[in-house]
Design an enzyme around this catalytic site. Sequence first.
Site, PDB file in Angstrom:
ATOM      1  N   ILE A  11       0.872  -1.186   0.000  1.00  6.56           N
ATOM      2  CA  ILE A  11       0.000   0.000   0.000  1.00  6.56           C
ATOM      3  C   ILE A  11       0.900   1.225   0.000  1.00  6.56           C
ATOM      4  CG2 ILE A  11      -1.914   1.216   1.088  1.00  6.56           C
ATOM      5  CD1 ILE A  11      -2.681  -1.287   2.563  1.00  6.56           C
ATOM      6  N   GLY A  12       0.845   1.990  -1.080  1.00  2.76           N
ATOM      7  CA  GLY A  12       1.685   3.178  -1.202  1.00  2.76           C
ATOM      8  C   GLY A  12       2.883   2.898  -2.093  1.00  2.76           C
ATOM      9  N   THR A  15       8.323   6.873  -3.042  1.00  2.00           N
ATOM     10  CA  THR A  15       9.781   6.741  -3.057  1.00  2.00           C
ATOM     11  C   THR A  15      10.222   5.352  -2.579  1.00  2.00           C
ATOM     12  OG1 THR A  15       9.905   9.083  -2.551  1.00  2.00           O
ATOM     13  CG2 THR A  15      11.904   7.821  -2.183  1.00  2.00           C
ATOM     14  N   GLY A  17       8.036   2.698  -1.693  1.00  3.82           N
ATOM     15  CA  GLY A  17       7.182   1.648  -2.250  1.00  3.82           C
ATOM     16  C   GLY A  17       7.645   1.188  -3.623  1.00  3.82           C
ATOM     17  N   THR A  18       8.032   2.120  -4.467  1.00  4.27           N
ATOM     18  CA  THR A  18       8.484   1.763  -5.813  1.00  4.27           C
ATOM     19  C   THR A  18       9.702   0.848  -5.737  1.00  4.27           C
ATOM     20  OG1 THR A  18       7.645   3.825  -6.715  1.00  4.27           O
ATOM     21  CG2 THR A  18       9.346   2.710  -8.009  1.00  4.27           C
ATOM     22  N   LYS A 205      11.448   8.601  16.278  1.00  5.63           N
ATOM     23  CA  LYS A 205      12.406   7.486  16.272  1.00  5.63           C
ATOM     24  C   LYS A 205      12.955   7.244  17.686  1.00  5.63           C
ATOM     25  CE  LYS A 205      13.571   8.342  11.436  1.00  5.63           C
ATOM     26  NZ  LYS A 205      14.415   9.156  10.530  1.00  5.63           N
TER      27      LYS A 205
HETATM   28  N1  LIG Z   1      11.753   8.250   1.877  1.00  7.59           N
HETATM   29  C1  LIG Z   1      12.581   7.798   2.806  1.00  7.59           C
HETATM   30  O1  LIG Z   1      13.800   7.952   2.699  1.00  7.59           O
HETATM   31  C2  LIG Z   1      12.071   7.058   4.000  1.00  7.59           C
HETATM   32  C3  LIG Z   1      12.981   6.483   4.905  1.00  7.59           C
HETATM   33  C4  LIG Z   1      12.509   5.782   6.019  1.00  7.59           C
HETATM   34  C5  LIG Z   1      11.155   5.691   6.216  1.00  7.59           C
HETATM   35  N2  LIG Z   1      10.288   6.282   5.338  1.00  7.59           N
HETATM   36  C6  LIG Z   1       8.863   6.132   5.597  1.00  7.59           C
HETATM   37  O2  LIG Z   1       8.302   5.345   4.550  1.00  7.59           O
HETATM   38  C7  LIG Z   1       6.968   5.747   4.317  1.00  7.59           C
HETATM   39  C8  LIG Z   1       6.802   6.119   2.849  1.00  7.59           C
HETATM   40  O3  LIG Z   1       7.679   7.189   2.541  1.00  7.59           O
HETATM   41  P1  LIG Z   1       7.922   7.682   1.038  1.00  7.59           P
HETATM   42  O4  LIG Z   1       9.102   8.580   1.102  1.00  7.59           O
HETATM   43  O5  LIG Z   1       7.930   6.527   0.106  1.00  7.59           O
HETATM   44  O6  LIG Z   1       6.615   8.559   0.800  1.00  7.59           O
HETATM   45  P2  LIG Z   1       6.007   9.048  -0.599  1.00  7.59           P
HETATM   46  O7  LIG Z   1       5.220  10.262  -0.311  1.00  7.59           O
HETATM   47  O8  LIG Z   1       7.057   9.102  -1.644  1.00  7.59           O
HETATM   48  O9  LIG Z   1       5.017   7.873  -1.000  1.00  7.59           O
HETATM   49  C9  LIG Z   1       3.770   7.657  -0.400  1.00  7.59           C
HETATM   50  C10 LIG Z   1       2.855   7.043  -1.452  1.00  7.59           C
HETATM   51  O10 LIG Z   1       1.655   6.645  -0.808  1.00  7.59           O
HETATM   52  C11 LIG Z   1       0.570   7.007  -1.645  1.00  7.59           C
HETATM   53  N3  LIG Z   1      -0.616   7.192  -0.823  1.00  7.59           N
HETATM   54  C12 LIG Z   1      -0.860   8.216   0.047  1.00  7.59           C
HETATM   55  N4  LIG Z   1      -2.062   8.064   0.610  1.00  7.59           N
HETATM   56  C13 LIG Z   1      -2.590   6.930   0.087  1.00  7.59           C
HETATM   57  C14 LIG Z   1      -3.812   6.256   0.285  1.00  7.59           C
HETATM   58  N5  LIG Z   1      -4.744   6.729   1.114  1.00  7.59           N
HETATM   59  N6  LIG Z   1      -4.022   5.106  -0.402  1.00  7.59           N
HETATM   60  C15 LIG Z   1      -3.093   4.614  -1.255  1.00  7.59           C
HETATM   61  N7  LIG Z   1      -1.907   5.224  -1.478  1.00  7.59           N
HETATM   62  C16 LIG Z   1      -1.668   6.363  -0.807  1.00  7.59           C
HETATM   63  C17 LIG Z   1       1.005   8.283  -2.338  1.00  7.59           C
HETATM   64  O11 LIG Z   1       0.275   8.487  -3.546  1.00  7.59           O
HETATM   65  C18 LIG Z   1       2.490   8.020  -2.575  1.00  7.59           C
HETATM   66  O12 LIG Z   1       2.721   7.404  -3.844  1.00  7.59           O
HETATM   67  C19 LIG Z   1       6.694   6.880   5.308  1.00  7.59           C
HETATM   68  O13 LIG Z   1       6.134   6.351   6.477  1.00  7.59           O
HETATM   69  C20 LIG Z   1       8.081   7.403   5.594  1.00  7.59           C
HETATM   70  O14 LIG Z   1       8.171   8.048   6.840  1.00  7.59           O
HETATM   71  C21 LIG Z   1      10.722   6.944   4.240  1.00  7.59           C
HETATM   72  N1  LIG Z   2      13.479  12.599   6.737  1.00  9.90           N
HETATM   73  C1  LIG Z   2      14.149  11.481   7.292  1.00  9.90           C
HETATM   74  C2  LIG Z   2      13.910  10.274   6.418  1.00  9.90           C
HETATM   75  C3  LIG Z   2      14.152   8.975   7.077  1.00  9.90           C
HETATM   76  O1  LIG Z   2      13.225   8.676   8.064  1.00  9.90           O
HETATM   77  C4  LIG Z   2      15.642  11.804   7.412  1.00  9.90           C
HETATM   78  O2  LIG Z   2      16.084  12.865   6.965  1.00  9.90           O
HETATM   79  O3  LIG Z   2      16.374  11.027   7.986  1.00  9.90           O
END
Ligand SMILES: NC(=O)c1ccc[n+]([C@@H]2O[C@H](COP(=O)([O-])OP(=O)(O)OC[C@H]3O[C@@H](n4cnc5c(N)ncnc54)[C@H](O)[C@@H]3O)[C@@H](O)[C@H]2O)c1
Ligand SMILES: N[C@@H](CCO)C(=O)O
Length: 433
Positions: A11-12, A15, A17-18, A205
């Site tokens: 789900i999602g 960044t 998820g892809t 965290k």
């Molecule tokens: N990006 C990072 O480096 C990173 C690192 C550690 C943890 N995280 C965590 O991972 C999670 C995802 O981060 P991300 O950077 O991939 O976010 P992102 O914003 O790039 O991706 C989120 C995706 O979820 C989709 N989405 C949002 N609401 C939705 C819904 N109701 N139903 C279906 N899809 C929905 C959006 O369209 C989007 O494609 C977050 O909890 C973030 O804190 C991210």
């Molecule tokens: N925004 C966070 C992403 C990882 O949780 C960071 O800069 O470390």
Amino acid sequence: MRRVTVRVALIGCGTVGTEVARLLLTNADELTARVGDEVRLVGIAERSTEAERDPVIPRELLTTDWQGLVARSDVVIELIGGVEPARTMILGAMAAGASVVTANKELLGKDGPTLYAAAEAAGVDLYYEAAVGGAIPLIRPVRESLAGDRITRVLGIVNGTTNYVLDQMATTGEDLALAVKQAQAHGYAEADPTADVEGFDAAAKAAILASLAFHTRVSTADVHREGITAVTAEDVAWAAETGHVLKLLAVAERLPGDAGVVARVHPALVPLAHPLAGVRGAFNAVFVEAEAAGPLMFYGQGAGGVPTASAVLGDVMTIARHRVQGGRGPAESRYADLPVLPMAQAVTRYQVRLRVADRPGVLAQVAGAFAAHDVSIETVRQAVAPDGSTGEAADLLVVTHRAKESALAATVGALEGLDAVSAVLSVLRVEGA
Ligand SMILES: NC(=O)c1ccc[n+]([C@@H]2O[C@H](COP(=O)([O-])OP(=O)(O)OC[C@H]3O[C@@H](n4cnc5c(N)ncnc54)[C@H](O)[C@@H]3O)[C@@H](O)[C@H]2O)c1
Ligand SMILES: N[C@@H](CCO)C(=O)O
Ligand code: NA
């Protein structure tokens, strides 16, 4: 032998998820070989099935019906972030019998206990290695490898964006605003950098780590939080001048005699010789101190789609093995139930910078203010005030021994009340010494 397919739902698809989908699809044969049965991505729930996506994502896997997807899955990976609707989705998945993997530190820090209780009630797994320290194996070592030890302190750099900003300030002399712009240009900081620079991300965290380390419920709201927005180029320069580097630290510690737990996030001076001082750019590193193990350091990429996906996949594999071979991972443990104490109870060292009148007796008055509040001075250094007011003003740099936060605050109040003190220029905590 009975063959099963472990059906994985995502789900999602942003960044992280892809990249999770990419690994699940491109490494499917290897993952299957490692688990012993087929691990298959059966669907990806997103807000829209039409939006442009990475070509690795097969259109036929996309759906906007997360409930329908969850109903035909064994493992659900939540990667949308935020509290709602992520919480509803995770609870829905568990109620339907699926185990869950999430990277959602915001939700876990705020309302982890609701999720842990739901996992327990449903008899499913809840894994979240990616929520703290991205790719770094940290949750699992704390939860499993150190399960027989007693952790006394967790001290670390858990936010890559702020570490990049402070590192940039230290290496170029730039001010905070410019360094934040650079972080945005590199894709570390979001357009709205509040969650990072104000310390909200690090506080979530810290709460997750404190809960695990001390078997006690600690939520984000319990964490004392100061971000980096008040850090000046001058603070950074003074840190270097005194053999330190400024870092935004998350600290969670058990007080002596198990009197309680304090969790805090704030900028701190770290001695250059400490391993955390060498953590550059957007990297993360966490120091864990345990009674038997002694100090351990975990270092690596704390963010970014690809590294974070590695941690997510590790959790998926563990759960897939449980599905195939039976068993579950460790449940949340909060048997210790220690009091979570306010910042006033924290004990650490301080560096206090003062502008004072340069005349006889001033040092004695300053020392008296520390002594009156039972704060012991380790070193004092005097320099002519940099504004060139020769002979009339001087800057004092006082470093204390370990003292209680409340005592230090009272000392600063007393210093501000002294005629001879024209300004308390900065008060910084010193960690890792
Ligand atoms: N990006 C990072 O480096 C990173 C690192 C550690 C943890 N995280 C965590 O991972 C999670 C995802 O981060 P991300 O950077 O991939 O976010 P992102 O914003 O790039 O991706 C989120 C995706 O979820 C989709 N989405 C949002 N609401 C939705 C819904 N109701 N139903 C279906 N899809 C929905 C959006 O369209 C989007 O494609 C977050 O909890 C973030 O804190 C991210
Ligand atoms: N925004 C966070 C992403 C990882 O949780 C960071 O800069 O470390
Ligand atoms: Na991690």
